[in-house]
Design an enzyme around this catalytic site. Structure first.
Site, short mmCIF file in Angstrom:
data_model
loop_
_atom_site.label_atom_id
_atom_site.label_comp_id
_atom_site.label_asym_id
_atom_site.label_seq_id
_atom_site.Cartn_x
_atom_site.Cartn_y
_atom_site.Cartn_z
N CYS A 118 1.07 -26.45 -23.86
CA CYS A 118 -0.23 -26.31 -23.20
C CYS A 118 -0.55 -27.55 -22.36
CB CYS A 118 -1.31 -26.07 -24.25
SG CYS A 118 -2.95 -26.04 -23.54
N CYS A 137 -4.20 -28.65 -22.47
CA CYS A 137 -4.63 -29.33 -23.69
C CYS A 137 -4.09 -30.76 -23.72
CB CYS A 137 -4.13 -28.62 -24.94
SG CYS A 137 -4.14 -26.85 -24.88
N ASP A 138 -2.82 -30.94 -23.33
CA ASP A 138 -2.14 -32.21 -23.60
C ASP A 138 -1.82 -33.04 -22.36
OD1 ASP A 138 -2.18 -31.47 -26.27
OD2 ASP A 138 -0.28 -30.40 -26.10
#
Ligand code: NDP
Length: 331
Positions: free
Chosen positions: A141, A144-145
């Site tokens: 992701c 997200c990261d």
């Protein structure tokens, strides 16, 4: 107390089913699952959902859907369904039947109708390195990261729309992005291909596969194989800090495998234009028999389109069919 309608899943399919089911007075209970808001919440911006000419951030969109469902009386439960016991089709099984589900193994719920909108989850390559470096440079992701890799070098694996979108997003944060594509071409839509191929920070490595990741305690590089099995076969090394998977999804349907017919990849099979599910054993050697009051909507039953707007549409269908099923049972 027996529910009229339980919806499992909180993506566009689940919330749309909830809006329709609550407006039909089914007073649904929606169980949110492990990723409230669904897969869409791991993308950056939604540009192709009708009604948002300037695009919209996925959290706002999903929250709006949730509020809309809440306004008409949907109740929400945060938790994961761990077990189901679905009523089988049969002469002695007068509609509405009773389906049972368990949340976190302990709380038991009974319902007349069940709408499965459990979506799909990111796939991994299946190489040992993914396990070895999980949380230490491996991610599925970018949204997200990606933040952790500002001004660093990363690789994204895949050649579809997701991979191109993630590569674009990461190029906005990182020094350099490799896109590792196993075929000599991208599968993504033309607009996404054009964006990726014209981005000076993205280098597309066609016909490369990942052999392993390298690094002391975190990802520091990857060994790739170029044109495997041909005379030009060659092992190449790239220095990277992050490795992002974007190679497709697996439907979240294992929970239902004993009851509901699925295809080889695990996508739920529905009855033609309907969202009604088939009883699994009924498909062996004969025509399918519907499982009474069980419907599937969204990506868990859609190997082809996998779009938020399509998922929302099928969520609407599933709620209308649940309403009809209950009306017929009451006659
Ligand atoms: P896709 O299935 O479209 O693409 C998966 C990609 O991963 C393919 O290039 C595939 O390669 C590659 N791949 C699969 N397995 C491996 C492997 N073991 N090793 C290396 N590469 C592998 O999935 P997406 O998630 O990209 O897209 C799913 C759907 O969602 C599509 O319909 C897409 O259009 C849509 N989507 C739309 C977006 C938008 O419009 N904004 C954004 C994101 C997704 P190969 O081509 O060789 O099979």
């Amino acid at each position: 107390m027996k529910e009229s309608c339980i919806i499992i899943g909180s993506g566009p399919a689940g919330y749309t089913a909830a809006i329709y089911a609550s407006r039909a007075n089914l007073h649904p209970l929606l169980i949110e699952g492990p990723q409230p808001g669904g897969q869409l919440t791991i993308t950056t911006e939604v540009e192709n959902f009708p009604g948002y000419p300037d695009g919209i951030d996925p959290f706002t969109m999903m929250n709006d859907m949730k509020r809309q469902a809440e306004r008409f009386g949907t109740r929400f439960l945060s938790g994961i369904v761990t077990k189901v016991e679905l009523a089988k089709p049969g002469a002695d099984n007068q509609a509405p039947v009773t389906h049972k589900i368990w949340v976190e193994d302990t709380e038991e719920y009974e319902t007349d109708t069940l709408i499965i909108a459990t979506g799909a989850s990111a796939k991994f390559l299946g190489i040992q390195s993914e396990e070895d470096y999980r949380g230490r440079g491996v991610s599925a992701c970018a949204t997200c990261d990606g933040f952790f890799y500002r001004k660093k070098t990363v690789a994204v694996v895949g050649g579809g729309d997701t991979a191109c979108e993630e590569a674009q997003y990461l190029a906005g944060l990182c020094e350099k992005v490799y896109l590792i594509v196993r075929k000599p071409y991208l599968r993504a839509s033309q607009i996404m291909q054009d964006r990726v191929l014209s981005n000076p920070k993205i280098e597309v490595l066609f016909e490369h596969n990942t052999l392993r990741l390298t690094g002391e305690n975190k990802v520091e590089g990857a060994d790739l194989i170029f044109r495997k099995g041909t005379p030009e076969e060659e092992i190449r090394h790239i220095a990277i800090n992050g490795f992002f998977l974007a190679i497709g999804h697996k439907p979240n349907t294992d929970l239902f495998k004993d009851y509901i017919a699925r295809d080889e990849e695990g996508y739920i099979l529905t009855d033609g234009y309907s969202t009604a599910c088939f009883y699994a054993p009924s498909l062996v050697g004969k025509e399918g028999v519907r499982l009474p009051g069980v419907f599937a909507a969204g990506d868990c039953a859609d190997p082809h389109f996998r779009q938020a707007v399509v998922a929302a549409g099928s969520g609407c269908k599933s709620a209308m069919e649940a309403e009809k099923y209950i009306q017929n049972a009451e006659k």
